[in-house]
Design an enzyme around this catalytic site. Structure first.
Site, PDB file in Angstrom:
ATOM      1  N   MET A   1       0.832  -1.183   0.000  1.00 50.94           N
ATOM      2  CA  MET A   1       0.000   0.000   0.000  1.00 50.94           C
ATOM      3  C   MET A   1       0.871   1.238   0.000  1.00 50.94           C
ATOM      4  SD  MET A   1      -1.267   0.449   3.908  1.00 50.94           S
ATOM      5  CE  MET A   1      -1.592   2.160   3.566  1.00 50.94           C
ATOM      6  N   THR A 738      -8.585  -4.759  -1.270  1.00 54.89           N
ATOM      7  CA  THR A 738      -7.741  -4.080  -2.250  1.00 54.89           C
ATOM      8  C   THR A 738      -6.494  -3.555  -1.567  1.00 54.89           C
ATOM      9  OG1 THR A 738      -8.621  -1.851  -1.891  1.00 54.89           O
ATOM     10  CG2 THR A 738      -9.813  -3.258  -3.457  1.00 54.89           C
ATOM     11  N   ASP A 739      -5.472  -3.264  -2.380  1.00 54.26           N
ATOM     12  CA  ASP A 739      -4.434  -2.369  -1.917  1.00 54.26           C
ATOM     13  C   ASP A 739      -5.082  -0.992  -1.781  1.00 54.26           C
ATOM     14  OD1 ASP A 739      -2.021  -1.227  -1.183  1.00 54.26           O
ATOM     15  OD2 ASP A 739      -0.879  -2.255  -2.739  1.00 54.26           O
ATOM     16  N   TRP A 740      -4.404  -0.065  -1.140  1.00 57.08           N
ATOM     17  CA  TRP A 740      -5.060   1.172  -0.725  1.00 57.08           C
ATOM     18  C   TRP A 740      -5.408   2.059  -1.925  1.00 57.08           C
ATOM     19  CZ3 TRP A 740      -5.170  -2.039   2.676  1.00 57.08           C
ATOM     20  CH2 TRP A 740      -5.466  -1.793   4.029  1.00 57.08           C
ATOM     21  N   TRP A 741      -6.707   2.181  -2.155  1.00 56.81           N
ATOM     22  CA  TRP A 741      -7.326   2.875  -3.280  1.00 56.81           C
ATOM     23  C   TRP A 741      -7.223   2.027  -4.549  1.00 56.81           C
ATOM     24  CZ3 TRP A 741      -3.537   5.827  -0.448  1.00 56.81           C
ATOM     25  CH2 TRP A 741      -4.091   6.546   0.620  1.00 56.81           C
TER      26      TRP A 741
END
Length: 825
Positions: A1, A738-741
């Site tokens: 992330m 998810t990964d961040w965003w």
């Protein structure tokens, strides 16, 4: 992330003044956080020591404590304890440097020289100023006065030269001096030191493989080389213990070190902005070098020296190709033949498969085991087991007559045993009379853009040569695949007063609980709280999921706190900074890493973390990947075994680990938009194999997708990757985040699905962190697209939202004992 690049200043909270003694550390802990566990620090030190790899030694090491040692290089003080980014930015109460570590180990350092470096580094502090991803690859070296070197040589017998490098998230290594290559000042330092001293040791403090071709220029003027992967807060002290002989070196390389960067098969297809073609296919790392270019290897995969010498004797080698998919068992006696030194040794088994129609690498790691500490003359027997089926090849073209199947082609399979890939010799040969279909699956995540991939051919002399073939392209109708597997809806009941606590206690069913949830509540379960550092979790958290609304919390859904890893808890509170992924894997000791992870899990309990965003499990496809320090190896078996060890250790404390980044996240350049174009065979044999092993052996409760695209589809929308392979083939029942965003997109087969609705259909359960982000970073959306899609003819269904909710609530139920204790406290 990542963090928000609009607000990130590049602050390195883990960079703290060096410590000089264990007593000083005790005082620091009392002033910062006395809850830090000494057992965790001790185990981290042992792991960092076992992960250091001795590449060369002519007897110069160990240093001992009875002769003077002159230490050169500013990195002896400005030690790189970890790589950059979310995988390393831990608020740590102390970090050892090498100078302090050597003193602690009783080494007689040249104090006059040490004072020169101490004064200079104090006046020339490293700068971490700048935005996210712009940290320094190295620190400029102190200008060296030749007279200083010659003077030091008059009262010290041995010189230690320390060279450091760093890279990290959004910060690739580059083919420049000060990153992959030595600087002119470092060269000059080595020139002066190796001229003045008869014995020189080089210590490499780095998270990535760097160019070592310069070692050839110095020949025997450099007597010993120790590759000290970034070992966290105790790393430099651990390296000092190895140099002094207090801890025997036993690390082994988890990557091949080639003579030049251009020798790596990925070199021509790495670092491109829009896409990278994985043209080398399954011939990654040693699989390429041992097949096509053994002469281009400087240090082979699995290599590492010790102070002791060992003799290996194969006691028994058996195979049964008719049962248990070809069970192979090799028993090896390892004897310490040294008269002075104790040590540990790692035995590695490789499989050499027949060429067949598919073309195979010359060798593939099949199993490994490490001895305990053996005194001179002592021996230990190790048994290595694996199944031939575990190393079956995937036919993505149908050339064997069995498309989309793992197969063992007929021929002789040689089992080789040794202490590295190059030294391994044949222990037995297993004949396979006819083709065996080990596992039939369905095509998934195949390439959609034509390219050519590497394969194996033979010249007239029978030597292996590189050949090229067109990669097989996708043939599956994705829309039909999805429609044929849509879940059934749980009939809505409205709120019946069922709480999640009642489900946990067995007084109600999970289906009954889910039936109460409104569409809005289901959509809230599909995203995290609106921001990092959520007020619902421990201060400084990465994000919170689960009970993100009052209505969900009223029904007993708890907020679930995530924190960054893999090198420690990134929170506002002080926490332990642990060895990097490469350092841990270089121990070749999963039991030790599992013990360390279990202690880390206990620290999570104390600090209020429920989900650790770790381990990092991507393949070291190329030595320049900035995030390699977080990952384990170029080999999928090593990756899977150590990923499983961390998950098992962390989850033994009742909390959750979250392997990442799923999948093929092998570069940081334009990482949120780059497309990894890779054959289905390479995906399954190399880039997914470690995740598959981890899922099978450790059952992680959460998994994180990657930023990149895989064959044109972002991982957080990838139905084939997450549903067809992860869930349906591997049987994974946990929560996927998810990964961040994430990037905005529309489903090409279902126009009424965009963004979060598109994601939910893929069974990527939770968008993290969950709120609408500014235009200065990657796009993210809250729940609007889900609710809008529900009203459209070809949109997301309530049943799909319920399916995702089940995965999120399953995580909450698994964490229930931990969360209940925290609530009671």
């Amino acid at each position: 992330m990542t963090t928000n690049p609009a607000t990130e200043t590049g602050d390195r909270s883990h960079v703290r003044p060096p410590v000089e003694s264990v007593a000083q550390i005790s005082a620091l802990l009392l002033d910062t956080d006395p809850t830090l566990d000494p057992a965790l620090a001790r185990t981290a030190r042992q792991a960092a020591a076992e992960g250091a790899v001795l590449l060369r030694n002519d007897g110069t090491l160990p240093l001992g404590t009875d002769a003077g040692v002159a230490v050169f290089g500013r990195v002896q003080i400005d030690w790189f304890a970890v790589g950059y980014g979310s995988g390393g930015d831990v608020k740590v109460p102390y970090v050892w440097n090498l100078l302090a570590g050597l003193r602690d180990a009783g080494v007689q350092v040249d104090e006059e020289l040490a004072q020169v470096y101490t004064t200079w580094t104090a006046e020339n502090r490293p700068s971490y100023e700048g935005t996210w991803g712009q940290w320094p690859h190295h620190f400029p070296e102190m200008p060296i006065d030749p007279a200083l070197v010659t003077d030091a040589a008059t009262h010290a017998e041995t010189a230690v030269v320390v060279i450091g490098r760093a890279a990290g998230e959004a910060r690739e290594s580059v083919l420049e001096p000060g990153s992959f290559y030595l600087t002119d000042d470092e060269r000059m330092l080595l020139d002066h030191v190796t001229t003045a001293f008869a014995r020189t040791v080089v210590v490499l403090d780095a998270g990535n493989v760097m160019d070592l071709s310069w070692l050839g220029d110095y020949g025997d003027r450099i007597g010993a080389v120790l590759y000290a992967w970034q070992g966290g807060m105790e790393g430099a002290r651990a390296v000092a213990a190895v140099l002094a002989g207090e801890i025997a070196p036993s690390g082994k390389l988890t990557d091949t070190i080639a003579h030049t960067y251009s020798d790596y098969p990925s070199a021509a297809n790495f670092g491109h902005s829009d896409f990278n073609v994985y043209a080398e296919d399954v011939f990654v790392g040693y699989r390429y070098f041992e097949t096509f270019a053994p002469d281009r290897v400087q240090f082979p995969f699995g290599f590492g020296l010790g102070y002791a010498a060992f003799a290996l004797t194969v006691i028994e080698a058996t195979a049964d190709a008719t049962t248990d998919a070809g069970l192979v068992r090799v028993t090896v006696e390892v004897r310490n033949t040294d008269a002075v030194h104790s040590g540990k040794e790692t035995v590695q088994a490789y499989l050499a498969a027949p060429d067949g129609r598919l073309g195979k690498p010359a060798r593939a790691l099949a199993a490994f085991a490490k001895t305990g500490l053996l005194a001179p003359g002592e021996s230990e027997r190790l048994t290595l087991e694996f199944r031939l089926a575990d190393l079956a090849s995937y036919d993505d073209s149908g050339v064997t007559g069995h498309r989309s199947a793992f197969v063992l082609e007929p021929g002789d399979y040689a089992v080789l045993v040794g202490t590295d890939v190059r030294s391994a010799s044949v222990a037995l040969t297993v004949p396979v009379a006819e083709l065996q279909v080990v596992r039939q699956v369905a095509e998934a995540a195949a390439a959609r853009t034509p390219f050519q991939r590497m394969t194996l051919a033979r010249d007239d002399s029978g030597a292996a040569v590189v050949a090229w073939e067109d990669v097989p392209l996708a043939t599956v109708d994705r829309r039909e695949r999805i429609l044929s597997a849509l879940p059934a809806e749980i009939p809505a009941t409205g709120d019946r007063g069922i709480t999640l606590d009642a489900v946990a206690a067995g007084r109600a069913t999970l289906d009954g609980f889910i039936a109460q949830l409104s569409a809005e509540e289901l959509s809230l379960l599909a995203r995290g709280d609106v921001t990092m550092h959520s007020p619902l979790g421990a201060p400084g958290n990465a994000g919170v999921l689960g009970g993100v609304s009052e209505s969900l919390r009223a029904k007993g859904v708890p907020p679930i706190t995530t924190t960054d890893g893999p090198s420690g808890l990134r929170l506002s509170a002080y926490a332990s900074l642990l060895p990097s992924g490469t350092a841990l894997a270089s121990t070749w000791n999963p039991a030790l890493v599992r013990e360390l992870a279990a202690l880390h899990g206990q620290e999570m309990l104390r600090k209020g973390s429920d989900v650790l965003l770790s381990p990092g499990m991507n393949i070291h496809r190329d030595p320049l990947c900035g995030r390699n320090f977080e990952y384990f190896s170029e080999d999928p078996l090593v990756t899977g075994r150590f990923g499983a060890a961390i998950v098992q250790g962390v989850q033994s404390a009742g909390v959750s680990a979250c392997p990442k980044h799923f999948a093929a996240n092998n570069q940081e350049t334009n990482r949120t938009r780059n497309d990894s174009r890779v054959s289905e065979r390479a995906l399954r044999e190399i880039y997914l194999r470690g995740f598959e092993l981890c899922v099978a052996e450790a059952q992680p409760r959460t998994i994180m997708t990657s930023y990149n695209q895989i064959n044109g589809v972002w991982a957080h929308y990838h139905y084939d990757l997450v549903t067809a392979i992860l869930r349906e083939e591997w049987g994974y029942t946990g929560c996927v985040i998810t990964d961040w965003w994430m990037e905005d997109a529309a489903d090409p087969d279902f126009p009424d699905l965009t963004d979060n609705a598109y994601r939910v259909r893929a069974q990527v359960d939770v968008l993290m962190p969950g709120g609408v982000k500014t235009s200065q970073g990657p796009q993210a959306y809250a729940d609007e697209t889900i609710l809008q899609s529900l009203a459209r003819p070809d949109g997301i269904t309530i049943a799909e939202l319920q399916r995702g909710a089940r995965n999120v609530l399953g995580l909450a139920l698994a964490l229930a004992p931990v969360l209940a204790r925290r609530t009671d406290a």
